[in-house]
Design a protein around this motif. Structure first.
Motif, PDB file in Angstrom:
ATOM      1  N   GLY A 152     -15.069  -6.279  10.414  1.00  0.00           N
ATOM      2  CA  GLY A 152     -14.045  -6.792  11.330  1.00  0.00           C
ATOM      3  C   GLY A 152     -12.710  -6.075  11.188  1.00  0.00           C
ATOM      4  N   LYS A 153     -11.991  -6.031  12.327  1.00  0.00           N
ATOM      5  CA  LYS A 153     -10.730  -5.288  12.341  1.00  0.00           C
ATOM      6  C   LYS A 153      -9.672  -5.887  11.430  1.00  0.00           C
ATOM      7  N   GLY A 154      -9.659  -7.219  11.340  1.00  0.00           N
ATOM      8  CA  GLY A 154      -8.641  -7.874  10.509  1.00  0.00           C
ATOM      9  C   GLY A 154      -8.733  -7.434   9.054  1.00  0.00           C
ATOM     10  N   THR A 155      -9.964  -7.417   8.538  1.00  0.00           N
ATOM     11  CA  THR A 155     -10.167  -7.011   7.145  1.00  0.00           C
ATOM     12  C   THR A 155      -9.737  -5.568   6.924  1.00  0.00           C
ATOM     13  N   VAL A 156     -10.139  -4.692   7.858  1.00  0.00           N
ATOM     14  CA  VAL A 156      -9.786  -3.282   7.726  1.00  0.00           C
ATOM     15  C   VAL A 156      -8.265  -3.104   7.781  1.00  0.00           C
ATOM     16  N   PHE A 157      -7.631  -3.849   8.687  1.00  0.00           N
ATOM     17  CA  PHE A 157      -6.185  -3.726   8.831  1.00  0.00           C
ATOM     18  C   PHE A 157      -5.459  -4.230   7.584  1.00  0.00           C
ATOM     19  N   ARG A 158      -5.892  -5.397   7.063  1.00  0.00           N
ATOM     20  CA  ARG A 158      -5.232  -5.931   5.864  1.00  0.00           C
ATOM     21  C   ARG A 158      -5.412  -4.994   4.683  1.00  0.00           C
ATOM     22  N   ARG A 159      -6.539  -4.343   4.609  1.00  0.00           N
ATOM     23  CA  ARG A 159      -6.818  -3.486   3.474  1.00  0.00           C
ATOM     24  C   ARG A 159      -6.011  -2.179   3.524  1.00  0.00           C
ATOM     25  N   PHE A 160      -5.947  -1.572   4.719  1.00  0.00           N
ATOM     26  CA  PHE A 160      -5.384  -0.212   4.786  1.00  0.00           C
ATOM     27  C   PHE A 160      -4.070  -0.111   5.559  1.00  0.00           C
ATOM     28  N   GLY A 161      -3.767  -1.106   6.389  1.00  0.00           N
ATOM     29  CA  GLY A 161      -2.494  -1.066   7.116  1.00  0.00           C
ATOM     30  C   GLY A 161      -2.510  -0.102   8.296  1.00  0.00           C
ATOM     31  N   THR A 162      -2.780   1.172   8.022  1.00  0.00           N
ATOM     32  CA  THR A 162      -2.823   2.181   9.086  1.00  0.00           C
ATOM     33  C   THR A 162      -4.037   3.067   8.856  1.00  0.00           C
ATOM     34  N   ARG A 163      -4.328   3.885   9.861  1.00  0.00           N
ATOM     35  CA  ARG A 163      -5.409   4.856   9.715  1.00  0.00           C
ATOM     36  C   ARG A 163      -5.123   5.777   8.522  1.00  0.00           C
ATOM     37  N   ALA A 164      -3.870   6.201   8.379  1.00  0.00           N
ATOM     38  CA  ALA A 164      -3.527   7.056   7.239  1.00  0.00           C
ATOM     39  C   ALA A 164      -3.847   6.354   5.920  1.00  0.00           C
ATOM     40  N   GLY A 165      -3.714   5.027   5.921  1.00  0.00           N
ATOM     41  CA  GLY A 165      -4.009   4.261   4.708  1.00  0.00           C
ATOM     42  C   GLY A 165      -5.453   4.413   4.251  1.00  0.00           C
ATOM     43  N   PHE A 216      -7.159   7.130   4.491  1.00  0.00           N
ATOM     44  CA  PHE A 216      -7.256   8.423   3.810  1.00  0.00           C
ATOM     45  C   PHE A 216      -6.541   8.397   2.463  1.00  0.00           C
ATOM     46  N   TRP A 217      -5.448   7.610   2.372  1.00  0.00           N
ATOM     47  CA  TRP A 217      -4.832   7.437   1.059  1.00  0.00           C
ATOM     48  C   TRP A 217      -5.816   6.806   0.079  1.00  0.00           C
ATOM     49  N   ALA A 218      -6.551   5.806   0.570  1.00  0.00           N
ATOM     50  CA  ALA A 218      -7.508   5.124  -0.303  1.00  0.00           C
ATOM     51  C   ALA A 218      -8.617   6.088  -0.745  1.00  0.00           C
ATOM     52  N   LEU A 219      -9.075   6.943   0.199  1.00  0.00           N
ATOM     53  CA  LEU A 219     -10.106   7.928  -0.153  1.00  0.00           C
ATOM     54  C   LEU A 219      -9.569   8.936  -1.177  1.00  0.00           C
ATOM     55  N   LEU A 220      -8.312   9.338  -0.962  1.00  0.00           N
ATOM     56  CA  LEU A 220      -7.692  10.278  -1.886  1.00  0.00           C
ATOM     57  C   LEU A 220      -7.545   9.639  -3.269  1.00  0.00           C
ATOM     58  N   ASP A 221      -7.184   8.369  -3.282  1.00  0.00           N
ATOM     59  CA  ASP A 221      -7.013   7.637  -4.530  1.00  0.00           C
ATOM     60  C   ASP A 221      -8.332   7.584  -5.306  1.00  0.00           C
ATOM     61  N   GLU A 222      -9.416   7.337  -4.577  1.00  0.00           N
ATOM     62  CA  GLU A 222     -10.733   7.329  -5.222  1.00  0.00           C
ATOM     63  C   GLU A 222     -11.068   8.699  -5.801  1.00  0.00           C
ATOM     64  N   ALA A 223     -10.844   9.736  -4.979  1.00  0.00           N
ATOM     65  CA  ALA A 223     -11.167  11.086  -5.434  1.00  0.00           C
ATOM     66  C   ALA A 223     -10.348  11.446  -6.671  1.00  0.00           C
TER      67      ALA A 223
END
Lengths: 207, 207
Positions: free
Chosen positions: A52-65, A67-74
């Protein structure tokens, strides 16, 4: 000799939130591998993950978010190499050698993750104040403190060197150049970093 | 001694397009002065200018493009100082003095235009490959070529130094810090730049 460094704040997260995060990151990685960064949008991630969109939005805020999360994992694996891997990247080598090795590893890391890194700069959240920035600044500052630099603002010097290391790949070198001359650019940046930190690391003569 | 530099490509523009551009830039400047960067959107600029969304979109592409155009305009005066103003910023001083003066002037310029600069980084167009980037890189490279640096990749060194100069203000120092400690940060960045280029400018010893 080595100051303790903690780059990631301890995360206290509810079990279901942690599960959602892991599921979203894994889904985003799949989508990235299949179709590249342009297709990885908030809507597409919500649909594919089934969360759902709400969960994705709360988690990442923006589309760039995302990629930040992916970068953080890497960044995790990179962190472990730097903090506990073999020298000269890991502990045990002289500070200048570690500084040079850090730049080489960082260039390699940013080249390997360049699509993610550039996509993370998109959107309103242009400030890469993510963990990788603090990581580089904190690590470079720690190594500089073990060099005999004479009077210097080590915090600022660490920021300047981090910018000199990340800036070319994240900001100035075009994506087309990166795709067509990957090895040449990596070699050139690695050599340039070695040259720069050698110059910087010598004690400053009176003038 | 000084190589000729042309930072702005000659613009061939129809008279009405030039008039529209000047009107849009002037309107954007008014809106910025009245209400700050957050209120300056594509829609608001179209309405205030009376030129329609299509014209604004074709001219700037994105909201960030408005801020790039404003930065480009602001850069004009800075360019003239650097190319033809009194030394040490302008021609006539030794290259290291000009390099130090350039950093000081650039920090001042970025501080004076920090709202615009940061807003220009928003949006998809995260790459600050605008004229101000080429300006800094080309000018720094020209000055480096007049220093006795020994073997060095001057193009890359110029990119690294540009990143070290622009990066802290554009990327790493928070907007809140910038607002609350403007003078301290400007002094610290200016001193840090002087220290950095002095270190870099000494010939590299064999090792």
């Amino acid at each position: 000799m080595t100051e303790p460094l903690t780059w990631r704040a301890p995360q206290v997260e509810r079990a279901d939130a942690a599960r959602n995060r892991q599921h979203l990151i894994a889904t985003a990685r799949e989508m990235l591998a299949e179709a590249g960064p342009d297709r990885l949008t908030m809507d597409a991630l919500a649909e594919r993950s089934g969360l759902g969109k709400g969960t994705v939005f709360r988690r990442f805020g923006t589309r760039a978010g995302i990629f930040w999360a992916l970068l953080d994992e890497a960044e995790h694996g990179f962190q472990e190499e730097v903090l506990g891997g073999p020298p000269p990247l890991g502990p045990g080598a002289p500070p200048l050698d570690r500084l040079i090795a850090f730049g080489e590893a960082r260039v390699r890391f940013l080249m390997d993750n360049r699509d993610i890194g550039r996509a993370a700069l998109d959107g309103r959240q242009a400030n890469p104040a993510g963990p990788q920035t603090s990581l580089s600044q904190a690590h470079i500052r720690m190594l500089l403190s073990h060099l005999d630099l004479g009077p210097a603002d080590l915090g600022l010097l660490a920021i300047q060197l981090t910018a000199a290391l990340d800036g070319p790949l994240l900001l100035y070198i075009s994506a087309a150049d990166l795709d067509h001359a990957t090895t040449e650019i990596a070699d050139s940046l690695t050599n340039g970093w070695r040259d720069l930190v050698r110059r910087v690391a010598r004690p400053l003569a009176d003038r």
